[in-house]
Design a protein around this motif. Structure first.
Motif: not given
Length: 150
Positions: A84, A86, A120-122
């Motif tokens: 992840l 961020e 993945q990333l947001t």
């Protein structure tokens, strides 16, 4: 352009990292660069966890970018490990220089070395330019995210 070093962050990097986190409209609302004590506490937890990779990009002795990569083992996807990404931030003087691309490429390669099968990333829904940036690098918008504040 001079050489760029991407390295693990140290306690001395905290003021520069927090300043970059606070240097946009969203960050200005949620960060407190005048009180670094909660960041130092959080940094100590991150530094003790081998699955946490808080890195900085340094050019000419100056911290100009940062990224936080977390490696997450799991059962889904046949027991896959994923990562992840961020808190990607680029110093305002370096925006548009390609540094963001270099940091994301570093994260992808580090994820491969960690045995991850997915990165993945947001990104906040209001960061439309960031969404285009990630899509240009091959990321696909695939999920709808939710948060529950505690």
């Amino acid at each position: 352009m001079s050489d760029l070093e991407i390295r693990r962050a140290t306690d001395d990097d905290i003021p520069a990292i927090v300043a970059m986190l606070a240097d946009d409209p969203l960050g200005a609302q949620r960060e407190s660069p005048d009180d670094l004590s909660p960041y130092r506490t959080a940094f100590a937890r991150l530094a003790d966890d081998p699955r946490q990779h808080l890195v900085v990009a340094v050019r000419d002795g100056r911290t100009v970018g940062t990224l936080h990569l977390t490696v997450i083992p799991g059962l889904s996807r046949r027991g896959a490990t994923r990562s992840l990404v961020e808190a990607v931030r680029i110093h305002r003087d370096e925006r548009g220089s390609g540094l963001g691309t270099q940091l994301i490429q570093w994260a992808i390669e580090a994820s491969r070395r960690e045995g991850c099968s997915l990165v993945q990333l947001t990104s906040d829904a209001t960061r439309v330019d960031a969404h285009r940036f990630y899509e240009r690098l091959g990321f696909e918008a695939s999920h709808l995210g939710f948060k529950y504040r505690l």
